[in-house]
Design a protein around this motif. Structure first.
Motif, short mmCIF file in Angstrom:
data_model
loop_
_atom_site.label_atom_id
_atom_site.label_comp_id
_atom_site.label_asym_id
_atom_site.label_seq_id
_atom_site.Cartn_x
_atom_site.Cartn_y
_atom_site.Cartn_z
N LEU A 316 30.95 50.08 34.33
CA LEU A 316 30.99 48.64 34.59
C LEU A 316 32.38 48.22 35.07
O LEU A 316 32.53 47.41 35.99
CB LEU A 316 30.62 47.84 33.33
CG LEU A 316 29.14 47.80 32.96
CD1 LEU A 316 28.94 47.12 31.61
CD2 LEU A 316 28.30 47.08 34.02
N ALA A 317 33.40 48.81 34.46
CA ALA A 317 34.78 48.49 34.87
C ALA A 317 35.00 48.91 36.33
O ALA A 317 35.61 48.17 37.12
CB ALA A 317 35.78 49.17 33.96
N ALA A 318 34.46 50.08 36.70
CA ALA A 318 34.62 50.55 38.08
C ALA A 318 33.89 49.59 39.04
O ALA A 318 34.41 49.25 40.11
CB ALA A 318 34.07 51.97 38.22
N THR A 319 32.70 49.15 38.65
CA THR A 319 31.96 48.20 39.49
C THR A 319 32.75 46.90 39.64
O THR A 319 32.88 46.34 40.74
CB THR A 319 30.58 47.88 38.86
OG1 THR A 319 29.90 49.11 38.67
CG2 THR A 319 29.75 46.97 39.73
N ALA A 320 33.28 46.42 38.52
CA ALA A 320 34.05 45.16 38.56
C ALA A 320 35.25 45.32 39.48
O ALA A 320 35.54 44.43 40.30
CB ALA A 320 34.50 44.77 37.15
N ARG A 321 35.93 46.45 39.39
CA ARG A 321 37.10 46.67 40.26
C ARG A 321 36.67 46.65 41.73
O ARG A 321 37.34 46.05 42.57
CB ARG A 321 37.79 48.00 39.92
CG ARG A 321 38.55 47.99 38.61
CD ARG A 321 39.26 49.31 38.36
NE ARG A 321 40.45 49.44 39.17
CZ ARG A 321 41.66 49.02 38.80
NH1 ARG A 321 41.84 48.48 37.62
NH2 ARG A 321 42.69 49.15 39.60
N ALA A 322 35.56 47.33 42.01
CA ALA A 322 35.08 47.38 43.39
C ALA A 322 34.75 45.97 43.90
O ALA A 322 35.12 45.58 45.01
CB ALA A 322 33.87 48.30 43.49
N GLU A 323 34.06 45.20 43.06
CA GLU A 323 33.67 43.84 43.46
C GLU A 323 34.91 42.95 43.65
O GLU A 323 35.00 42.19 44.61
CB GLU A 323 32.77 43.21 42.39
CG GLU A 323 31.40 43.87 42.28
CD GLU A 323 30.51 43.50 43.45
OE1 GLU A 323 30.60 42.37 43.94
OE2 GLU A 323 29.73 44.38 43.90
N LEU A 324 35.85 43.05 42.73
CA LEU A 324 37.04 42.17 42.78
C LEU A 324 37.94 42.55 43.95
O LEU A 324 38.64 41.70 44.50
CB LEU A 324 37.81 42.24 41.47
CG LEU A 324 37.09 41.66 40.24
CD1 LEU A 324 37.92 41.86 38.98
CD2 LEU A 324 36.81 40.17 40.44
N SER A 325 37.92 43.83 44.32
CA SER A 325 38.82 44.27 45.40
C SER A 325 38.41 43.67 46.75
O SER A 325 39.14 43.72 47.71
CB SER A 325 38.87 45.80 45.47
OG SER A 325 37.62 46.26 45.90
N ARG A 326 37.20 43.09 46.81
CA ARG A 326 36.77 42.45 48.07
C ARG A 326 37.50 41.13 48.31
O ARG A 326 37.50 40.61 49.41
CB ARG A 326 35.25 42.23 48.04
CG ARG A 326 34.45 43.54 48.05
CD ARG A 326 33.00 43.34 48.37
NE ARG A 326 32.27 42.63 47.32
CZ ARG A 326 31.83 41.38 47.42
NH1 ARG A 326 32.03 40.69 48.51
NH2 ARG A 326 31.17 40.83 46.43
N PHE A 327 38.09 40.58 47.26
CA PHE A 327 38.83 39.31 47.43
C PHE A 327 40.28 39.61 47.81
O PHE A 327 40.99 40.29 47.05
CB PHE A 327 38.83 38.50 46.12
CG PHE A 327 37.47 38.03 45.70
CD1 PHE A 327 36.91 36.90 46.29
CD2 PHE A 327 36.76 38.70 44.71
CE1 PHE A 327 35.65 36.45 45.88
CE2 PHE A 327 35.51 38.26 44.31
CZ PHE A 327 34.95 37.13 44.90
#
Ligand code: PMP
Length: 413
Positions: A316-327
């Motif tokens: 989940l942390a990896a997914t969150a990092r991937a999603e947040l890195s789009r900003f």
């Protein structure tokens, strides 16, 4: 849905947690489990039974209710020993929480073993509770504190540690998992480095106990502390584990009932460990609820065990990092591989403002210095926003976080 949600999909763990609902019965996206975990109904029920029909004191009662309560209290100690794979339940001391466990070690072991010119090794990412007790000890004894730096991605730099530990170092005290960055310590390597110079090593397991398989012998540390409230149990109780020979040699810490053998104005003798460190009426109901929490966590983890929980939260942390890195405006902090904790800052938006706007969307994140001001200084920020996951967290929580960030960006233009 990705594999990260497998655990939750197999059984709706969220349904076990009444605290995960909003006041009107909606979904509350709780992303502050690193601060404290929500409680499953099984823990609430265990605590309520212990406070209700089962309630009595422990250790001193001659009536059956008290004897049963004592059995329950000591069974909790055995359950903890089993959970962390300790050699014996005599190595498990119940304390008020991790903070008290570290203070106990600093005052009992520290005052007896640390002297002027001795050195204590900490790291740049420690929680205040793994800094201030050692500063107080250093002030009392004339010892010095050293600070192990971090690698560029925010892990404790073990190359530096190995190169800089000396025989003057009597203690190394490090976070097993950082509460801000989620960085995972190479604990065995740190322990080996400490041993090589004859130092003892304490691991702050506040963030590892709820999400990693623990085996004290494998970790090869001397002291390990954690708090029950981060492990889905109640506040007011935590665990200090120490190797039996070390505990046995440690002088009493607080004096009072239950920690003595005999009391006489001519001189008092003390109980063996762990009772020697548990003065006064203990946290009876909390210990019983902690037992229920460990049962719950292991049951929820299922056949995959604690490794499955770790996988769930780190993915989940990896997914969150991937999603947040789009900003573009988001700067992610800490290593790629994190134990279920993600910290970040947003250009032009204070973490407190972000936290307030997310709250309107029923998303709860943490914003602040996370009791790690030296780490904030190192990162060059006054505060971070932190999303942290638990066994009940889902990708839906991350989606809600991302929606909230989108909205925040619109508000801040
Ligand atoms: N160490 C770490 C890494 C923590 O995350 C915390 C809690 N935020 C503590 C120590 C202190 O735990 P407690 O307040 O439960 O004693």
């Amino acid at each position: 849905m990705s594999e990260a949600d497998t655990l939750v999909r197999q059984r709706d763990l969220r349904a076990d947690f009444p605290g995960l609902l909003t006041a009107d019965g909606g979904t509350w996206h709780y992303l502050d489990t690193a601060a404290t975990a929500q409680k499953p109904q099984a823990v609430i029920d265990a605590m309520s039974r212990a406070l209700g029909r089962d309630y009595a004191t422990v250790h001193r009662g001659v009536y059956s209710r008290s004897a049963n309560m004592t059995l329950g209290f000591e069974a909790a100690r055995r359950r903890v020993a089993d959970f962390i794979d300790a050699a014996s339940e005599n190595e498990v001391v119940f304390v008020r929480g991790a903070t008290e466990g570290i203070n106990l070690v600093a005052q009992s072991w520290g005052d007896a073993n640390i002297g002027p010119g001795d050195r204590i090794m900490l790291s740049q990412l420690e929680h205040h509770s793994n800094i201030v007790p050692w500063q107080l000890l250093a002030e009392r004894t004339g010892a010095e504190i050293d600070v192990c730096p971090l690698t560029e991605d925010g892990r404790i730099d073990l190359d530096w540690l190995e190169a800089n530990l000396t025989e003057r170092h009597k203690l190394v005290a490090l976070a097993h998992v950082s509460n801000v960055l989620g960085s995972i310590l190479g604990a065995k390597r740190a322990a080996k480095a400490a041993r090589a110079v004859g130092a003892k090593i304490l691991l702050d397991g506040c963030q590892s106990a709820p999400r990693m398989r623990l085996a004290m012998a494998e970790l090869d540390c001397d002291f390990f502390v954690f708090s029950a409230h981060k492990l889905y149990g109640p506040t007011g109780i935590g665990v200090l584990w120490a190797r039996e020979d070390i505990l046995e040699a440690m002088p009493p810490w607080q004096g009072g009932g239950a920690m003595i053998d005999t009391v006489d104005f001519g001189g008092t003798t003390y109980a063996p460990a762990p009772q020697r460190f548990e003065a006064g009426t203990p946290m009876i109901t909390e210990a019983i609820a902690l037992h229920a929490a460990i049962d719950y966590v292991e049951d929820a983890a299922g056949e995959g065990g604690m490794e499955a929980l770790f996988e769930h939260e780190s993915s989940l942390a990896a997914t969150a990092r991937a999603e947040l890195s789009r900003f573009n405006s988001v700067r992610l902090l800490g290593p790629e591989k994190s134990a279920g904790i993600v910290s970040f800052v947003m250009e032009g938006v204070h973490p407190h403002d972000l936290g307030t706007i997310l709250d309107e969307e029923n998303v709860a994140i943490r914003a602040g210095h996370h009791c790690a001001q030296p780490l904030m200084q190192h990162l060059g920020v006054p505060a971070t926003a932190r999303a942290s996951f638990g066994l009940y967290s889902t990708e839906g929580d991350i989606a809600a976080l991302v929606r909230g960030i989108d909205r925040t960006l619109k508000i801040f233009g």
